[in-house]
Design an enzyme around this catalytic site. Structure first.
Site, PDB file in Angstrom:
ATOM      1  N   HIS A 207      68.591  76.586 -19.771  1.00 31.15           N
ATOM      2  CA  HIS A 207      67.685  75.437 -19.849  1.00 31.15           C
ATOM      3  C   HIS A 207      67.803  74.642 -21.148  1.00 31.15           C
ATOM      4  O   HIS A 207      67.107  73.663 -21.334  1.00 31.15           O
ATOM      5  CB  HIS A 207      66.232  75.874 -19.647  1.00 31.15           C
ATOM      6  CG  HIS A 207      65.653  76.621 -20.807  1.00 31.15           C
ATOM      7  ND1 HIS A 207      65.832  77.967 -20.972  1.00 31.15           N
ATOM      8  CD2 HIS A 207      64.937  76.205 -21.876  1.00 31.15           C
ATOM      9  CE1 HIS A 207      65.236  78.348 -22.088  1.00 31.15           C
ATOM     10  NE2 HIS A 207      64.682  77.298 -22.664  1.00 31.15           N
TER      11      HIS A 207
HETATM   12  C1  UD1 Z   1      60.198  74.485 -23.541  1.00 31.36           C
HETATM   13  C2  UD1 Z   1      60.350  74.847 -25.024  1.00 31.36           C
HETATM   14  C3  UD1 Z   1      61.468  75.858 -25.207  1.00 31.36           C
HETATM   15  C4  UD1 Z   1      61.284  77.070 -24.300  1.00 31.36           C
HETATM   16  C5  UD1 Z   1      61.158  76.583 -22.874  1.00 31.36           C
HETATM   17  C6  UD1 Z   1      60.973  77.754 -21.909  1.00 31.36           C
HETATM   18  C7  UD1 Z   1      59.854  73.065 -26.675  1.00 31.36           C
HETATM   19  C8  UD1 Z   1      60.461  72.133 -27.624  1.00 31.36           C
HETATM   20  N1  UD1 Z   1      60.711  73.678 -25.814  1.00 31.36           N
HETATM   21  O1  UD1 Z   1      61.372  73.783 -23.142  1.00 31.36           O
HETATM   22  O2  UD1 Z   1      61.475  76.295 -26.553  1.00 31.36           O
HETATM   23  O3  UD1 Z   1      62.405  77.923 -24.426  1.00 31.36           O
HETATM   24  O4  UD1 Z   1      60.031  75.682 -22.794  1.00 31.36           O
HETATM   25  O5  UD1 Z   1      60.857  77.339 -20.608  1.00 31.36           O
HETATM   26  O6  UD1 Z   1      58.651  73.252 -26.705  1.00 31.36           O
HETATM   27  N2  UD1 Z   1      58.674  70.819 -16.268  1.00 31.36           N
HETATM   28  C9  UD1 Z   1      58.205  70.987 -14.984  1.00 31.36           C
HETATM   29  N3  UD1 Z   1      57.239  71.909 -14.773  1.00 31.36           N
HETATM   30  C10 UD1 Z   1      56.707  72.651 -15.769  1.00 31.36           C
HETATM   31  C11 UD1 Z   1      57.206  72.470 -17.078  1.00 31.36           C
HETATM   32  C12 UD1 Z   1      58.193  71.547 -17.314  1.00 31.36           C
HETATM   33  O7  UD1 Z   1      58.653  70.335 -14.050  1.00 31.36           O
HETATM   34  O8  UD1 Z   1      55.816  73.478 -15.507  1.00 31.36           O
HETATM   35  C13 UD1 Z   1      59.728  69.808 -16.533  1.00 31.36           C
HETATM   36  C14 UD1 Z   1      59.184  68.692 -17.425  1.00 31.36           C
HETATM   37  O9  UD1 Z   1      58.670  67.658 -16.696  1.00 31.36           O
HETATM   38  C15 UD1 Z   1      60.358  68.315 -18.258  1.00 31.36           C
HETATM   39  C16 UD1 Z   1      61.242  69.546 -18.261  1.00 31.36           C
HETATM   40  O10 UD1 Z   1      60.770  70.417 -17.274  1.00 31.36           O
HETATM   41  O11 UD1 Z   1      61.078  67.282 -17.683  1.00 31.36           O
HETATM   42  C17 UD1 Z   1      61.267  70.203 -19.631  1.00 31.36           C
HETATM   43  O12 UD1 Z   1      59.960  70.668 -19.991  1.00 31.36           O
HETATM   44  P1  UD1 Z   1      59.497  70.776 -21.527  1.00 31.36           P
HETATM   45  O13 UD1 Z   1      58.224  71.523 -21.577  1.00 31.36           O
HETATM   46  O14 UD1 Z   1      59.546  69.456 -22.175  1.00 31.36           O
HETATM   47  O15 UD1 Z   1      60.614  71.617 -22.250  1.00 31.36           O
HETATM   48  P2  UD1 Z   1      61.388  72.925 -21.791  1.00 31.36           P
HETATM   49  O16 UD1 Z   1      62.806  72.534 -21.535  1.00 31.36           O
HETATM   50  O17 UD1 Z   1      60.654  73.652 -20.719  1.00 31.36           O
END
Ligand code: UD1
Length: 351
Positions: A207
């Site tokens: 990821h």
């Molecule tokens: C975040 C953390 C990372 C951790 C990871 C574990 C930061 C900077 N990054 O990254 O350290 O290793 O979580 O998973 O805080 N999304 C969904 N559903 C959800 C959550 C996210 O669809 O429940 C989508 C969001 O819309 C976004 C993408 O996933 O487009 C990334 O989510 P985001 O929370 O920004 O960062 P992660 O890549 O999950």
């Protein structure tokens, strides 16, 4: 009665707050309040961990959701500041790990002159292109108490000029979670659901933006993975799933599944032949289990998983060669399931 805020936001945080919550929930000297900022909101990224780990509904939910880093951080700061001013002023704020909420809540709290403790302090990848590294460095620079999982983290903090009296080597809280849940994990035989045999499949997680935000990079990784003889079970993170839709070809040995809860995921990892990942926490869990882990990153903030544990850093070019040289490693000091008990004593002394 003292008020403690235990901040969680995203998937890896829930495993870090659970043992501490359970160690403190029945103490008569503190009211431990779980604050969920809402960075992860899908059932499979959040609620399933509360169910698996026996955590109650968060006392407060800030419902921040997705956004750019600045949006997520700013909204969390605004909302958490309001909570502390209007609803619940804590005697100690405990932030964990390195996600955006770790940074946001520690900054908001310090500007209200609240005491902040960082659990999993001092880890450094020395790669400032990683958002998590920025979160770690800033959180540590303003926290009052630094609770580290390994001695290398103490050294990093001392080099940054932090007060040695405020640094405590407490051990690895994620290993407490594994030890706490081990009986249930052992009972599960999640591999049966995917029609694979123990030690005859690989677990893959990806990821990190550098691996999954470009079509080319993800395609290159999959090209290599198609040469592995084992079936590969791949619980795909929402970020990765978006990019998967754009790929024309996927390897035949890849089973893409939904993100899993803690018990199912750890059941799959503990029965796997090895793990390929770019996660932070999985490097630690595989080290504890003695399962070879191949980390598709240039750096790690968890070097002890390489010096003592079963982890190896790989590139897409070296992956196939390295798979022939798996490591078992040994368990690092204080990764013993007693970190939450050590923390309980420290917290009682602090407040
Ligand atoms: C975040 C953390 C990372 C951790 C990871 C574990 C930061 C900077 N990054 O990254 O350290 O290793 O979580 O998973 O805080 N999304 C969904 N559903 C959800 C959550 C996210 O669809 O429940 C989508 C969001 O819309 C976004 C993408 O996933 O487009 C990334 O989510 P985001 O929370 O920004 O960062 P992660 O890549 O999950």
């Amino acid at each position: 009665m003292k008020t403690l805020h235990l901040i969680c936001a995203a998937r890896p945080n829930f495993m870090k707050i659970a043992p501490l919550y359970h160690a403190l929930k029945n103490e008569n000297w503190c009211d431990v309040q779980i604050i969920h900022t809402g960075q992860h909101y899908d059932y499979q990224m959040s609620q399933t961990f509360f169910d698996d780990l026996g955590l109650p509904t968060p006392r407060y939910h800030l419902e921040i959701g997705s956004g750019t880093h600045a949006e997520q951080t700013a909204q969390t700061m605004m909302s958490y500041e309001r909570l502390c001013l209007e609803k619940s002023r804590p005697d100690l704020v405990i932030v964990v790990g390195d996600v955006n909420a770790t940074l946001a809540c520690s900054v908001a709290a310090k500007k209200l002159h609240l005491k902040v403790a960082h659990l999993e302090a001092g880890l450094r990848s020395f790669d400032r292109t990683m958002p998590e590294e920025i979160n770690r460095v800033i959180t540590d620079s303003i926290s009052d108490y630094h609770w580290t999982p390994s001695k290398d983290a103490n050294e990093n903090l001392l080099k940054e000029g932090l007060n040695p009296d405020q640094i405590s080597f407490v051990g690895n809280i994620m290993i407490d979670t594994y030890c706490m849940m081990q009986p249930q994990i052992k009972e599960k035989k999640t591999y049966q659901r995917y029609e694979v045999e123990p030690q005859n499949y690989v677990i893959l997680t990806l990821h990190r933006p550098t691996n999954v935000d470009s079509e080319q990079s993800l395609q290159n990784i999959f090209k290599k993975l198609s040469q592995i003889d084992f079936p590969i079970i791949f619980p795909a993170h929402p970020r990765t799933k978006k990019m998967l839709k754009t790929l024309k070809e996927l390897p035949g040995n890849l089973k893409i599944i939904e993100p899993l809860g803690y018990l199912d995921f750890m059941s799959l990892v503990s029965n796997s032949a090895y793990v390929i990942s770019d996660s932070g926490g999985i490097q630690e869990e595989t080290t504890y289990l003695g399962i070879p882990c191949f980390t598709l990153r240039e750096t790690t903030e968890r070097p002890i998983t390489i010096t003592l544990g079963s982890n190896q850093l790989v590139t897409i070019g070296t992956l196939l060669d390295k798979l022939n040289q798996p490591k078992k490693g040994i368990t690092p000091p204080l990764w013993d399931g007693n970190t939450a008990q050590r923390l309980k004593k420290i917290i009682q002394e602090i407040i």
